[in-house]
Design a protein around this motif. Sequence first.
Motif, PDB file in Angstrom:
ATOM      1  N   THR A 283       0.841  -1.202   0.000  1.00 50.35           N
ATOM      2  CA  THR A 283       0.000   0.000   0.000  1.00 50.35           C
ATOM      3  C   THR A 283       0.877   1.255   0.000  1.00 50.35           C
ATOM      4  OG1 THR A 283      -1.778  -1.161   1.135  1.00 50.35           O
ATOM      5  CG2 THR A 283      -1.815   1.249   1.257  1.00 50.35           C
ATOM      6  N   TYR A 284       1.928   1.245   0.814  1.00 53.04           N
ATOM      7  CA  TYR A 284       2.861   2.384   0.813  1.00 53.04           C
ATOM      8  C   TYR A 284       3.520   2.524  -0.556  1.00 53.04           C
ATOM      9  CZ  TYR A 284       2.509   2.160   5.935  1.00 53.04           C
ATOM     10  OH  TYR A 284       2.051   2.145   7.224  1.00 53.04           O
ATOM     11  N   ALA A 285       3.890   1.391  -1.158  1.00 54.80           N
ATOM     12  CA  ALA A 285       4.535   1.402  -2.468  1.00 54.80           C
ATOM     13  C   ALA A 285       3.585   1.977  -3.524  1.00 54.80           C
ATOM     14  CB  ALA A 285       4.974  -0.012  -2.841  1.00 54.80           C
ATOM     15  N   LYS A 286       2.350   1.512  -3.521  1.00 55.42           N
ATOM     16  CA  LYS A 286       1.366   1.987  -4.492  1.00 55.42           C
ATOM     17  C   LYS A 286       1.116   3.487  -4.308  1.00 55.42           C
ATOM     18  CE  LYS A 286      -3.346   1.200  -6.141  1.00 55.42           C
ATOM     19  NZ  LYS A 286      -4.567   0.387  -6.011  1.00 55.42           N
ATOM     20  N   GLU A 287       0.988   3.933  -3.064  1.00 56.01           N
ATOM     21  CA  GLU A 287       0.783   5.360  -2.800  1.00 56.01           C
ATOM     22  C   GLU A 287       1.932   6.196  -3.361  1.00 56.01           C
ATOM     23  OE1 GLU A 287       0.168   5.565   1.452  1.00 56.01           O
ATOM     24  OE2 GLU A 287      -1.920   4.897   1.276  1.00 56.01           O
ATOM     25  N   TYR A 288       3.149   5.697  -3.205  1.00 56.26           N
ATOM     26  CA  TYR A 288       4.317   6.397  -3.734  1.00 56.26           C
ATOM     27  C   TYR A 288       4.214   6.528  -5.257  1.00 56.26           C
ATOM     28  CZ  TYR A 288       9.187   7.591  -4.730  1.00 56.26           C
ATOM     29  OH  TYR A 288      10.332   8.212  -5.182  1.00 56.26           O
ATOM     30  N   LEU A 289       3.849   5.437  -5.921  1.00 58.48           N
ATOM     31  CA  LEU A 289       3.736   5.459  -7.376  1.00 58.48           C
ATOM     32  C   LEU A 289       2.574   6.344  -7.843  1.00 58.48           C
ATOM     33  CD1 LEU A 289       4.602   1.738  -8.108  1.00 58.48           C
ATOM     34  CD2 LEU A 289       6.009   3.757  -8.641  1.00 58.48           C
ATOM     35  N   LEU A 290       1.490   6.350  -7.088  1.00 60.55           N
ATOM     36  CA  LEU A 290       0.378   7.263  -7.418  1.00 60.55           C
ATOM     37  C   LEU A 290       0.845   8.719  -7.341  1.00 60.55           C
ATOM     38  CD1 LEU A 290      -2.532   5.465  -5.515  1.00 60.55           C
ATOM     39  CD2 LEU A 290      -2.301   5.680  -8.011  1.00 60.55           C
ATOM     40  N   GLU A 291       1.670   9.021  -6.343  1.00 64.32           N
ATOM     41  CA  GLU A 291       2.222  10.379  -6.202  1.00 64.32           C
ATOM     42  C   GLU A 291       3.129  10.743  -7.381  1.00 64.32           C
ATOM     43  OE1 GLU A 291       4.184  10.387  -2.397  1.00 64.32           O
ATOM     44  OE2 GLU A 291       2.279  10.200  -1.311  1.00 64.32           O
ATOM     45  N   GLN A 292       3.664   9.732  -8.066  1.00 63.55           N
ATOM     46  CA  GLN A 292       4.519   9.965  -9.237  1.00 63.55           C
ATOM     47  C   GLN A 292       3.682  10.154 -10.500  1.00 63.55           C
ATOM     48  OE1 GLN A 292       7.729  10.349  -8.217  1.00 63.55           O
ATOM     49  NE2 GLN A 292       6.790   9.758  -6.283  1.00 63.55           N
ATOM     50  N   GLY A 293       2.348  10.108 -10.360  1.00 69.09           N
ATOM     51  CA  GLY A 293       1.469  10.374 -11.492  1.00 69.09           C
ATOM     52  C   GLY A 293       0.915   9.139 -12.194  1.00 69.09           C
ATOM     53  N   ILE A 294       1.177   7.967 -11.653  1.00 72.54           N
ATOM     54  CA  ILE A 294       0.643   6.742 -12.260  1.00 72.54           C
ATOM     55  C   ILE A 294      -0.804   6.567 -11.800  1.00 72.54           C
ATOM     56  CG2 ILE A 294       0.882   4.231 -12.360  1.00 72.54           C
ATOM     57  CD1 ILE A 294       3.953   4.725 -12.049  1.00 72.54           C
ATOM     58  N   SER A 295      -1.686   6.236 -12.735  1.00 73.11           N
ATOM     59  CA  SER A 295      -3.115   6.141 -12.411  1.00 73.11           C
ATOM     60  C   SER A 295      -3.453   4.832 -11.696  1.00 73.11           C
ATOM     61  CB  SER A 295      -3.963   6.250 -13.678  1.00 73.11           C
ATOM     62  OG  SER A 295      -3.888   5.054 -14.417  1.00 73.11           O
ATOM     63  N   THR A 296      -4.485   4.875 -10.889  1.00 78.01           N
ATOM     64  CA  THR A 296      -4.972   3.710 -10.151  1.00 78.01           C
ATOM     65  C   THR A 296      -5.291   2.553 -11.088  1.00 78.01           C
ATOM     66  OG1 THR A 296      -5.902   5.181  -8.494  1.00 78.01           O
ATOM     67  CG2 THR A 296      -6.717   2.941  -8.486  1.00 78.01           C
ATOM     68  N   ALA A 297      -5.807   2.854 -12.276  1.00 78.82           N
ATOM     69  CA  ALA A 297      -6.190   1.817 -13.242  1.00 78.82           C
ATOM     70  C   ALA A 297      -5.006   0.994 -13.745  1.00 78.82           C
ATOM     71  CB  ALA A 297      -6.900   2.464 -14.429  1.00 78.82           C
ATOM     72  N   SER A 298      -3.787   1.479 -13.527  1.00 79.75           N
ATOM     73  CA  SER A 298      -2.587   0.782 -14.001  1.00 79.75           C
ATOM     74  C   SER A 298      -2.132  -0.336 -13.072  1.00 79.75           C
ATOM     75  CB  SER A 298      -1.445   1.787 -14.182  1.00 79.75           C
ATOM     76  OG  SER A 298      -1.808   2.757 -15.129  1.00 79.75           O
ATOM     77  N   PHE A 299      -2.765  -0.452 -11.910  1.00 80.85           N
ATOM     78  CA  PHE A 299      -2.315  -1.424 -10.910  1.00 80.85           C
ATOM     79  C   PHE A 299      -3.147  -2.696 -10.929  1.00 80.85           C
ATOM     80  CE2 PHE A 299      -0.709   2.579  -9.409  1.00 80.85           C
ATOM     81  CZ  PHE A 299       0.518   2.261  -8.846  1.00 80.85           C
TER      82      PHE A 299
END
Length: 165
Positions: free
Chosen positions: A61-77
């Motif tokens: 969850t922390y990893a995903k949040e970090y990547l979301l902050e980098q501009g990657i969309s939720t749909a990409s996970f």
Amino acid sequence: MDKTIEILVVLGSPNSVLGKLSTISISRLDYCAQHFNKKKRILCTGGFGAHFNTTKIPHATYAKEYLLEQGISTASFLPSALSSNTVDDAVKIKSIISNLENIKLTIISSDYHLKRVEYIFNEILQKHPKTYIGVPSNLDPKALAVLIQHEEKSLESMLKNGIYY
């Protein structure tokens, strides 16, 4: 036209008791973010374990949040693999991707961890094409030596006794 979907698999690593990602985690996640495009999918790993995450929130969850902050969309996970170690990573990833076709995996870990990751993933995820990325760890030489020793000992044990999963 190749319809293969590349899945960037970011293996978990330590975070603090407050959920702050370690430099090891950030180096892996930064590599993922730099090599991501909208044709790819991301799968983060890491649940809980005394050696890497003692918070109440899964490391993934922390990893995903970090990547979301980098501009990657939720749909990409893809769903996260809430694993407790590297063998568990591969086992849980296998069930997450079991119904997907035309995929290839790019497994992102750290340089010191790569030999063991390759051994485990080649065994558990045999049927999937894989590429392995060992991101430079840039750790203090003493800390790196401890990790390398752990990896060598763990791999030696697996080679001698097999992988239990």
